[in-house]
Design an enzyme around this catalytic site. Sequence first.
Site, PDB file in Angstrom:
ATOM      1  N   ASN A 119      17.534   8.977   2.441  1.00 44.31           N
ATOM      2  CA  ASN A 119      18.589   9.013   3.457  1.00 44.31           C
ATOM      3  C   ASN A 119      19.920   9.426   2.820  1.00 44.31           C
ATOM      4  O   ASN A 119      20.318   8.880   1.794  1.00 44.31           O
ATOM      5  CB  ASN A 119      18.732   7.634   4.118  1.00 44.31           C
ATOM      6  N   CYS A 121      26.387   7.262  10.280  1.00 39.32           N
ATOM      7  CA  CYS A 121      25.765   8.551   9.896  1.00 39.32           C
ATOM      8  C   CYS A 121      26.219   9.696  10.789  1.00 39.32           C
ATOM      9  O   CYS A 121      25.844  10.849  10.558  1.00 39.32           O
ATOM     10  CB  CYS A 121      24.253   8.435   9.940  1.00 39.32           C
ATOM     11  N   HIS A 131      18.705  13.697  12.531  1.00 39.57           N
ATOM     12  CA  HIS A 131      19.153  12.780  11.478  1.00 39.57           C
ATOM     13  C   HIS A 131      17.891  12.058  10.998  1.00 39.57           C
ATOM     14  O   HIS A 131      17.160  11.489  11.821  1.00 39.57           O
ATOM     15  CB  HIS A 131      20.168  11.786  12.051  1.00 39.57           C
ATOM     16  N   ASP A 162       0.857  -1.191   0.000  1.00 42.60           N
ATOM     17  CA  ASP A 162       0.000   0.000   0.000  1.00 42.60           C
ATOM     18  C   ASP A 162       0.898   1.249   0.000  1.00 42.60           C
ATOM     19  O   ASP A 162       1.731   1.408   0.902  1.00 42.60           O
ATOM     20  CB  ASP A 162      -0.869  -0.035   1.276  1.00 42.60           C
ATOM     21  N   SER A 170      17.138  -0.965  15.065  1.00 41.25           N
ATOM     22  CA  SER A 170      17.812   0.313  14.805  1.00 41.25           C
ATOM     23  C   SER A 170      16.920   1.484  15.202  1.00 41.25           C
ATOM     24  O   SER A 170      17.395   2.475  15.745  1.00 41.25           O
ATOM     25  CB  SER A 170      18.238   0.413  13.337  1.00 41.25           C
ATOM     26  N   LYS A 222       9.061  10.125  15.619  1.00 42.84           N
ATOM     27  CA  LYS A 222       9.079   9.117  16.688  1.00 42.84           C
ATOM     28  C   LYS A 222       9.974   9.577  17.843  1.00 42.84           C
ATOM     29  O   LYS A 222       9.641   9.397  19.012  1.00 42.84           O
ATOM     30  CB  LYS A 222       9.617   7.779  16.161  1.00 42.84           C
ATOM     31  N   GLU A 246      30.214   7.041   4.962  1.00 42.73           N
ATOM     32  CA  GLU A 246      30.244   5.606   5.250  1.00 42.73           C
ATOM     33  C   GLU A 246      30.092   4.830   3.947  1.00 42.73           C
ATOM     34  O   GLU A 246      29.872   3.622   3.955  1.00 42.73           O
ATOM     35  CB  GLU A 246      29.190   5.211   6.279  1.00 42.73           C
ATOM     36  N   THR A 294      14.018   3.351   2.133  1.00 41.15           N
ATOM     37  CA  THR A 294      14.773   4.369   2.881  1.00 41.15           C
ATOM     38  C   THR A 294      16.156   4.626   2.265  1.00 41.15           C
ATOM     39  O   THR A 294      17.032   5.175   2.935  1.00 41.15           O
ATOM     40  CB  THR A 294      14.920   3.982   4.376  1.00 41.15           C
ATOM     41  N   SER A 302      24.587   4.650  13.550  1.00 38.81           N
ATOM     42  CA  SER A 302      24.425   3.278  14.035  1.00 38.81           C
ATOM     43  C   SER A 302      25.762   2.713  14.486  1.00 38.81           C
ATOM     44  O   SER A 302      26.822   3.157  14.048  1.00 38.81           O
ATOM     45  CB  SER A 302      23.863   2.396  12.919  1.00 38.81           C
TER      46      SER A 302
HETATM   47  N1  CAA Z   1      -0.696   3.086   5.809  1.00 43.59           N
HETATM   48  C1  CAA Z   1      -0.045   3.855   6.716  1.00 43.59           C
HETATM   49  N2  CAA Z   1       0.966   3.381   7.511  1.00 43.59           N
HETATM   50  C2  CAA Z   1       1.363   2.104   7.333  1.00 43.59           C
HETATM   51  C3  CAA Z   1       0.727   1.252   6.402  1.00 43.59           C
HETATM   52  C4  CAA Z   1      -0.339   1.795   5.604  1.00 43.59           C
HETATM   53  N3  CAA Z   1      -0.987   1.063   4.702  1.00 43.59           N
HETATM   54  N4  CAA Z   1       1.329   0.041   6.465  1.00 43.59           N
HETATM   55  C5  CAA Z   1       2.305   0.123   7.410  1.00 43.59           C
HETATM   56  N5  CAA Z   1       2.315   1.372   7.934  1.00 43.59           N
HETATM   57  C6  CAA Z   1       3.222   1.925   8.948  1.00 43.59           C
HETATM   58  C7  CAA Z   1       3.533   0.957  10.078  1.00 43.59           C
HETATM   59  O1  CAA Z   1       2.522   0.975  11.074  1.00 43.59           O
HETATM   60  C8  CAA Z   1       4.841   1.527  10.566  1.00 43.59           C
HETATM   61  O2  CAA Z   1       4.629   2.683  11.335  1.00 43.59           O
HETATM   62  P1  CAA Z   1       5.103   2.739  12.873  1.00 43.59           P
HETATM   63  O3  CAA Z   1       6.554   2.376  12.885  1.00 43.59           O
HETATM   64  O4  CAA Z   1       4.862   4.146  13.264  1.00 43.59           O
HETATM   65  O5  CAA Z   1       4.275   1.731  13.572  1.00 43.59           O
HETATM   66  C9  CAA Z   1       5.519   2.013   9.284  1.00 43.59           C
HETATM   67  O6  CAA Z   1       4.477   2.122   8.320  1.00 43.59           O
HETATM   68  C10 CAA Z   1       6.579   1.073   8.757  1.00 43.59           C
HETATM   69  O7  CAA Z   1       6.033  -0.204   8.698  1.00 43.59           O
HETATM   70  P2  CAA Z   1       6.892  -1.474   9.112  1.00 43.59           P
HETATM   71  O8  CAA Z   1       7.517  -1.243  10.450  1.00 43.59           O
HETATM   72  O9  CAA Z   1       6.078  -2.690   8.943  1.00 43.59           O
HETATM   73  O10 CAA Z   1       8.006  -1.393   7.979  1.00 43.59           O
HETATM   74  P3  CAA Z   1       9.135  -2.402   7.608  1.00 43.59           P
HETATM   75  O11 CAA Z   1       9.327  -3.444   8.625  1.00 43.59           O
HETATM   76  O12 CAA Z   1       8.871  -2.839   6.223  1.00 43.59           O
HETATM   77  O13 CAA Z   1      10.474  -1.492   7.553  1.00 43.59           O
HETATM   78  C11 CAA Z   1      12.105   0.038   8.381  1.00 43.59           C
HETATM   79  C12 CAA Z   1      10.628  -0.201   8.086  1.00 43.59           C
HETATM   80  C13 CAA Z   1      12.517  -0.848   9.568  1.00 43.59           C
HETATM   81  C14 CAA Z   1      12.328   1.493   8.703  1.00 43.59           C
HETATM   82  C15 CAA Z   1      12.946  -0.375   7.126  1.00 43.59           C
HETATM   83  O14 CAA Z   1      12.630   0.475   6.067  1.00 43.59           O
HETATM   84  C16 CAA Z   1      14.450  -0.343   7.368  1.00 43.59           C
HETATM   85  O15 CAA Z   1      15.037  -1.310   7.832  1.00 43.59           O
HETATM   86  N6  CAA Z   1      15.126   0.798   7.026  1.00 43.59           N
HETATM   87  C17 CAA Z   1      16.579   0.941   7.204  1.00 43.59           C
HETATM   88  C18 CAA Z   1      16.976   1.106   8.649  1.00 43.59           C
HETATM   89  C19 CAA Z   1      16.684   2.464   9.216  1.00 43.59           C
HETATM   90  O16 CAA Z   1      16.472   3.434   8.512  1.00 43.59           O
HETATM   91  N7  CAA Z   1      16.694   2.560  10.558  1.00 43.59           N
HETATM   92  C20 CAA Z   1      16.491   3.825  11.230  1.00 43.59           C
HETATM   93  C21 CAA Z   1      17.310   3.960  12.477  1.00 43.59           C
HETATM   94  S1  CAA Z   1      19.036   3.632  12.142  1.00 43.59           S
HETATM   95  C22 CAA Z   1      19.658   5.120  11.571  1.00 43.59           C
HETATM   96  O17 CAA Z   1      19.054   6.142  11.723  1.00 43.59           O
HETATM   97  C23 CAA Z   1      20.971   5.115  10.873  1.00 43.59           C
HETATM   98  C24 CAA Z   1      20.734   5.127   9.427  1.00 43.59           C
HETATM   99  O18 CAA Z   1      20.656   6.180   8.798  1.00 43.59           O
HETATM  100  C25 CAA Z   1      20.555   3.859   8.741  1.00 43.59           C
END
Ligand code: CAA
Length: 389
Positions: free
Chosen positions: A278, A114, A236, A29, A204, A245, A82, A155, A310
């Site tokens: 990102n 980062c 960041h 979606d 993370s 968040k 990085e 991302t 990280s």
């Molecule tokens: N409509 C609206 N919202 C929806 C939806 C829909 N139809 N379906 C899902 N969502 C929401 C979920 O509820 C969730 O929101 P919340 O976290 O607020 O509950 C959000 O969308 C994401 O859904 P998921 O958690 O199911 O997503 P995912 O498991 O597929 O992956 C992620 C999300 C973990 C961020 C992934 O993209 C990822 O691993 N990204 C890379 C890691 C990252 O960026 N980490 C951030 C911290 S680390 C850091 O900051 C260093 C760096 O730069 C990497």
Amino acid sequence: MEIGIDQISFFTPNLYLDLTELAEKRGVDPNKYLVGIGQEKQSIVPPTQDSVSMAANAASILLEQKSTEFLNSIDEILFASESGIDNSKSGAVYLQKLLNLKKNMRAIEIKQACYGGTFALMTAFDYVKLHPNKRILVVASDIARYGLKSAGEVTQGAGAVAMLVSTQPRLASYNWDSVFQSEDLMDFWRPLDQSEALVFGKMSQEIYEKFFYEIWQTYSQKNLKKVSDFAAFVFHLPFTKMGKKALDQINDQIDESKKDQLEKNRLAGQIYNRKVGNLYTGSLYLSLISLLKNNILKNNDRIAMFSYGSGTEGELYSLSLAADYRQAILGDPAQMIASRRKVSVDEYEGLFRAFPEDSEDHELTNSYDSSHFQLKRIKDHQRIYGDNF
Ligand code: CAA
């Protein structure tokens, strides 16, 4: 003596992917990406750009039309990345040559996920404090790559932010109030033989939130500051929902009268990041540019800056805005973002797979790319850059 960021500029490659189209292709979606994650578009990297060429493109916006005397006052280039191009040689020495800077300087690469850009800035502030007539060029440049069809795919992103550090800064001065913490954690990393990051996504996010909360508590006690002392919190932004968040955790510390201003500034600070993705080291600083370009702030407004890398390192510090801060953002980031060409999901996947590895020779054409500095070829494991003119 005030020390801080004198001028700032941004570069991102001239291609983008529409994340609604990516969601449709991945059977997701679109609101998960647009609302749940908070990303709309993502910059796509042509084979002719890498972390060094992007850094050179961002820095050239800062340095064009500077006098020889000004350029000669730059004593160091600190290149934070990085996604550097070599396990040994510093990307900064390529920048020194491409930007035609003097020989008697330090040219150093810094890596701490980062967070590296923030460490480079802090090092620059310290140096300029001891050498007030000198300047430092800090460039944070990265390509965020997680892999086709991975959870992190939405991302991804790419770009560079360049900053000049000096006394009497025209953008913002540093308030010497940093609070930082580190811990050996395995939330995100990239093994030496891989061009894509590995990540425990949920973990993370949790560590990011925990670090912000803990550091904020220490910061506010140590510096005797409340949320209401700040005009904005800038984060960041690996994806824009991450900043929300983090800030939501201290919602109960925000006065009712302040909520509206902080929310408006939070939204202004994510406008560009939503469309670029990102930038790893540069992400916090792109968010700062986005805030300053998309809302009106005042002279001396205090901005809280949360840097996260990280692995894990976090730092909170503040900047106070200069009177004419808008004039200190060089180039036109909105125009650069708006003028990118959209690629289809198929084209993006082709470009992703064409990411050039150094193990083979490549002649790289620039049919996708009109940027000033480009990676022209890889030969005998060496990267050769040139300008496009
Ligand atoms: N409509 C609206 N919202 C929806 C939806 C829909 N139809 N379906 C899902 N969502 C929401 C979920 O509820 C969730 O929101 P919340 O976290 O607020 O509950 C959000 O969308 C994401 O859904 P998921 O958690 O199911 O997503 P995912 O498991 O597929 O992956 C992620 C999300 C973990 C961020 C992934 O993209 C990822 O691993 N990204 C890379 C890691 C990252 O960026 N980490 C951030 C911290 S680390 C850091 O900051 C260093 C760096 O730069 C990497």
